[in-house]
Scaffold this motif. Structure first.
Motif, PDB file in Angstrom:
ATOM      1  N   HIS A   1       0.946  -1.239   0.131  1.00 31.57           N
ATOM      2  CA  HIS A   1       0.045   0.070   0.112  1.00 31.57           C
ATOM      3  C   HIS A   1       0.874   1.307   0.080  1.00 31.57           C
ATOM      4  O   HIS A   1       0.177   2.502  -0.098  1.00 31.57           O
ATOM      5  CB  HIS A   1      -1.064   0.056   1.026  1.00 31.57           C
TER       6      HIS A   1
ATOM      7  N   GLU B   1      -7.187   2.342  -7.281  1.00 30.94           N
ATOM      8  CA  GLU B   1      -8.053   2.213  -6.385  1.00 30.94           C
ATOM      9  C   GLU B   1      -8.325   0.590  -6.271  1.00 30.94           C
ATOM     10  O   GLU B   1      -8.371  -0.031  -5.188  1.00 30.94           O
ATOM     11  CB  GLU B   1      -9.343   2.961  -6.203  1.00 30.94           C
TER      12      GLU B   1
ATOM     13  N   LEU C   1      -5.496  -1.192  -4.639  1.00 32.44           N
ATOM     14  CA  LEU C   1      -5.472  -1.266  -3.116  1.00 32.44           C
ATOM     15  C   LEU C   1      -6.466  -1.977  -2.350  1.00 32.44           C
ATOM     16  O   LEU C   1      -6.478  -2.819  -1.541  1.00 32.44           O
ATOM     17  CB  LEU C   1      -5.554   0.165  -2.842  1.00 32.44           C
ATOM     18  N   LEU C   2      -7.805  -2.027  -3.332  1.00 29.87           N
ATOM     19  CA  LEU C   2      -8.943  -2.937  -2.637  1.00 29.87           C
ATOM     20  C   LEU C   2      -8.524  -4.429  -2.662  1.00 29.87           C
ATOM     21  O   LEU C   2      -8.769  -5.147  -1.895  1.00 29.87           O
ATOM     22  CB  LEU C   2     -10.052  -2.361  -3.365  1.00 29.87           C
TER      23      LEU C   2
ATOM     24  N   ARG D   1      -6.115  -5.442  -0.143  1.00 30.26           N
ATOM     25  CA  ARG D   1      -6.644  -5.558   1.193  1.00 30.26           C
ATOM     26  C   ARG D   1      -7.715  -6.921   1.329  1.00 30.26           C
ATOM     27  O   ARG D   1      -7.623  -7.608   2.004  1.00 30.26           O
ATOM     28  CB  ARG D   1      -7.798  -4.332   1.326  1.00 30.26           C
TER      29      ARG D   1
ATOM     30  N   VAL E   1      -8.413   8.377  -0.635  1.00 35.27           N
ATOM     31  CA  VAL E   1      -7.731   8.264   0.555  1.00 35.27           C
ATOM     32  C   VAL E   1      -6.782   8.946   0.646  1.00 35.27           C
ATOM     33  O   VAL E   1      -6.042   9.654  -0.423  1.00 35.27           O
ATOM     34  CB  VAL E   1      -6.967   6.892   0.731  1.00 35.27           C
TER      35      VAL E   1
ATOM     36  N   SER F   1      -9.165  -0.612   3.130  1.00 40.46           N
ATOM     37  CA  SER F   1      -7.549  -0.442   2.732  1.00 40.46           C
ATOM     38  C   SER F   1      -6.687  -1.157   3.623  1.00 40.46           C
ATOM     39  O   SER F   1      -7.182  -1.275   4.897  1.00 40.46           O
ATOM     40  CB  SER F   1      -7.344   1.116   2.945  1.00 40.46           C
TER      41      SER F   1
ATOM     42  N   GLN G   1      -5.120   5.274   5.960  1.00 44.50           N
ATOM     43  CA  GLN G   1      -5.836   5.649   4.526  1.00 44.50           C
ATOM     44  C   GLN G   1      -7.486   5.211   4.602  1.00 44.50           C
ATOM     45  O   GLN G   1      -8.199   5.869   4.445  1.00 44.50           O
ATOM     46  CB  GLN G   1      -5.303   4.700   3.496  1.00 44.50           C
ATOM     47  N   ASP G   2      -7.738   4.231   5.560  1.00 43.60           N
ATOM     48  CA  ASP G   2      -9.141   3.760   5.834  1.00 43.60           C
ATOM     49  C   ASP G   2      -9.679   4.813   6.520  1.00 43.60           C
ATOM     50  O   ASP G   2     -10.837   5.168   6.007  1.00 43.60           O
ATOM     51  CB  ASP G   2      -9.153   2.430   6.463  1.00 43.60           C
TER      52      ASP G   2
END
Lengths: 252, 278
Positions: free
Chosen positions: A127, A144, A147-148, A151, A216, B97, B102-103
Motif C-alpha cells: 500500500h 483504487e 489497493l482494494l 486488502r 484516501v 484499505s 488511509q481507511d
C-alpha cells in the motif's frame, strides 16, 4: 504472500522513503539488463544480496526463499538453451556446449534482476508502493482497484483457510478424488461469499459517503532526500562501471 | 427525555420475497443518550439499523432526522450519512484499505474536506479510539477488536451526531470489549448520541440509558433502562429475565425499593463490600 507481506511491513527499511527504494531497486535491475553479461548480473546479484542482508537486515532464509522459486525455474530451463533444433533437411537435435556462455549470461542477468525485485518487495509494503503508480500516470480507478484487491486478498485468504480446515476436519481432503471435489466446493462457496461480502462492503462504504470513488490520504511517506538519491545514483553507476571493468579484465 | 434527534415512525419493510422484516415500527432516539435496541438474533435488528442511515428505504413510514422527514435523494442521503454514522457488525466488511490511516481518511475526504483537515480528523479519530499504537500496522495484522475500533474510527472521523452500532461487542474478548467501551464512553461524554443493537441484556443494563425492546419487526416497548429491564413481566414473553446484577442487588439486605441499582460488576462488588463493612 503472507510471509512477503509481513517482512515488507517489519523490515528495517519499510519506513524508508519509497522513492529512494524504487530508484535503488529499479536502478539495480536496469544495471543487470544494461551492463555486460554475465559480469553485471553477477555483481548486481551480489550487491542486492549484500544490501538485503547487511543493510536492510532481511532474514536470509526469507530472502533466499523468495529467490529460490524463480531461480529454480530458471535453472531448470537452462539446459534447453544448450539444445539446438534444426529443421532442414529433416529434424536434427544437437547438444551445443558452445552455447554455455549464453545460458550463463542469461542466468546471471535474470538472477540479478530477481534479487533486486525481491529486495524491493521485501522492504516496501504494497500500500506504499501502489499509490506511486498514480505519479507515473496510472488512472486513479486502477490504483483504487489494486489497493482494494490487496486488502481483500487477506480477507479471502482467511476465509479460504477456514473453509479448508473445516472441510479437512470432516475428512474432505482424505484422498485425491475427495480433495479435488472439496476444493471445487470450496471455490464455489467462496464465490458466493465474495458476492455477499461485496454487497455488505458497499453498505459499509455507503455509510461513509461512497459514491464510486475511493479517495484516501496519501501515505505519510518520509520525504526522499536529494543527497541520498544522488548517492544511490552514484552507487548504481559505480556498479555498472564495475561490470564493464570486470568484462575488460577478464577478456584481456 | 430530551428532544429526539432521530425517529422512526410507522416503519415497514419486506425482505425480497415478501417476508415482513419491519411492520409499523416506532422508535425514538433522544439526543445525547445511549439507546440499546434489545432483541433476539435474526429478528431484524440489522434491517432496522440500515433504515436509520437511509441504506434501506421503508415500504411505509418515515425516518425523521432532527424533526424533519429524511429524504432519499443523493444530496439528502449525503447530509443524512454525515449526521448518522453506521458501524457494521463485521469490521472486515467496512475496512477496504490495508492502511489504517488511509481507511479512516475515506469518510472525511468524501465530506469534501481538504487533505489537511482530513489529516487532522484522522489523527483525532485515532486518538479517540485509542489506536495510536497500531496505526503503523496494516489492517490484516490487527486483532479483531482493533479492527473493530478502526472501523468505528472511520465513522468518528466524520464527526456524526449519532453513531449506530450493530452488535458492537459481538465476538470481542473481555479486553477488546473493555477497550471498545472506554472509547465509546469518551465519545458519549463528548456529546455523541449512541444507538446499538444487542441480544445481551446484561450489556444493555451496564451500558444503556434507554432501551427499545424489539420483537417480530416492532418495538414492543421503549423507555429508560430501569423501566424496561427491571420489568420481569414485560421481559418474560421474550424469553428474557432482568439483568443478574440488578437481581442480586435487589435481594441484598437493606435495599430500599426505588433506590438506584448497580449497573456493572464493579458497582455491585462495591455495594457488597459496603454492606460487609457496615
Amino acid at each position: 504472500m503472507h510471509l512477503i507481506d509481513r517482512i515488507a511491513h517489519t523490515s528495517r527499511w519499510s519506513r524508508r522513503p519509497t522513492t529512494e527504494k524504487l530508484l535503488l531497486c529499479l536502478g539495480g535491475l536496469a544495471v543487470c539488463l544494461a551492463g555486460p553479461a554475465p559480469f553485471s548480473g553477477v555483481l548486481a546479484f551480489a550487491a542486492a544480496c549484500a544490501l538485503a542482508l547487511a543493510a536492510a537486515r532481511l532474514p536470509a532464509r526469507a530472502f533466499f526463499g523468495v529467490l529460490a522459486l524463480p531461480l529454480g525455474f530458471l535453472a531448470a530451463s537452462l539446459p534447453m538453451l544448450m539444445i539446438s533444433v534444426g529443421f532442414a533437411p529433416g529434424v536434427t537435435v544437437s547438444w551445443r556446449p558452445d552455447q554455455a556462455p549464453v545460458a550463463a549470461a542469461l542466468f546471471a542477468r535474470a538472477a540479478g534482476a530477481t534479487a533486486w525485485l525481491a529486495l524491493l518487495i521485501l522492504t516496501t509494503p504494497a500500500h506504499a508502493m501502489i499509490p506511486q503508480l498514480r505519479r507515473i500516470g496510472v488512472p486513479a480507478f486502477l490504483v483504487e482497484i489494486m489497493l482494494l484487491t490487496y486488502r481483500l486478498i487477506f480477507v479471502f485468504a482467511e476465509t479460504a483457510a477456514a473453509g479448508y480446515h473445516a472441510q479437512a476436519a470432516r475428512l474432505g481432503h482424505a484422498g485425491w478424488r475427495r480433495a479435488v471435489h472439496s476444493l471445487g466446493e470450496l471455490a464455489a462457496a467462496l464465490f458466493a461469499r465474495a458476492m455477499t461480502r461485496a454487497r455488505r462492503m458497499e453498505t459499509g462504504l455507503a455509510a461513509r459517503g461512497f459514491e464510486g470513488d475511493l479517495p484516501v490520504l496519501p501515505e505519510d511517506d518520509a520525504p526522499a532526500a536529494a543527497a541520498r538519491l544522488a548517492l544511490i545514483a552514484a552507487g548504481l553507476l559505480l556498479l555498472l562501471a564495475c561490470g564493464f571493468a570486470a568484462e575488460r579484465l577478464i577478456h584481456v | 427525555m430530551s428532544e429526539p434527534i432521530l425517529e422512526a415512525r410507522g416503519l415497514s419493510y419486506d425482505y425480497p420475497g415478501g417476508i415482513a422484516a419491519l411492520s409499523g415500527l416506532d422508535l425514538t432516539v433522544a439526543r445525547g443518550r445511549r439507546l440499546a435496541i434489545l432483541g433476539p438474533n435474526g429478528a431484524g435488528k440489522t434491517t432496522l439499523l440500515l433504515h436509520l442511515n437511509g441504506t434501506l428505504r421503508p415500504k411505509a413510514g418515515e425516518v425523521r432526522l432532527d424533526g424533519a422527514a429524511a429524504g432519499y435523494t443523493r444530496a439528502a442521503l449525503r447530509a443524512w450519512r454525515a449526521a448518522v454514522g453506521l458501524v457494521l457488525q463485521e469490521a472486515d466488511d467496512q475496512l477496504f484499505s490495508a492502511s489504517v490511516r488511509q481507511d479512516i481518511s475515506f469518510g472525511p475526504l468524501n465530506l469534501g474536506l481538504s487533505e489537511e483537515e482530513a489529516r487532522a480528523r484522522v489523527s483525532e479519530a485515532i486518538a479517540a479510539m485509542r489506536l495510536s499504537h497500531v496505526v503503523e500496522r496494516p489492517t490484516h495484522m490487527l486483532s479483531f477488536g482493533q479492527k473493530k475500533r478502526v472501523a468505528i474510527a472511520g465513522i468518528v472521523a466524520m464527526r456524526p451526531s449519532v453513531i449506530v452500532l450493530d452488535e458492537p461487542t459481538a465476538g470481542l474478548d473481555p479486553s477488546g470489549e473493555r477497550h471498545l467501551l472506554y472509547a465509546l464512553a469518551d465519545l458519549h461524554a463528548a456529546g455523541t448520541t449512541l444507538v446499538f443493537s444487542t441480544h445481551d441484556i446484561d450489556f444493555a443494563w451496564a451500558w444503556a440509558d434507554d432501551v427499545a425492546l424489539f420483537q417480530e419487526g416492532k418495538v414492543v416497548r421503549q423507555g429508560t433502562a430501569e423501566e424496561i429491564l427491571l420489568d420481569a413481566a414485560l421481559l418474560k414473553p421474550l424469553g428474557l429475565a432482568p439483568p443478574l446484577i440488578a437481581e442480586v442487588a435487589r435481594r441484598l439486605p437493606g435495599y430500599a425499593p426505588g433506590a438506584p441499582l448497580p449497573r456493572d460488576r464493579a458497582a455491585l462488588l462495591a455495594r457488597l463490600n459496603g454492606e460487609e463493612a457496615r
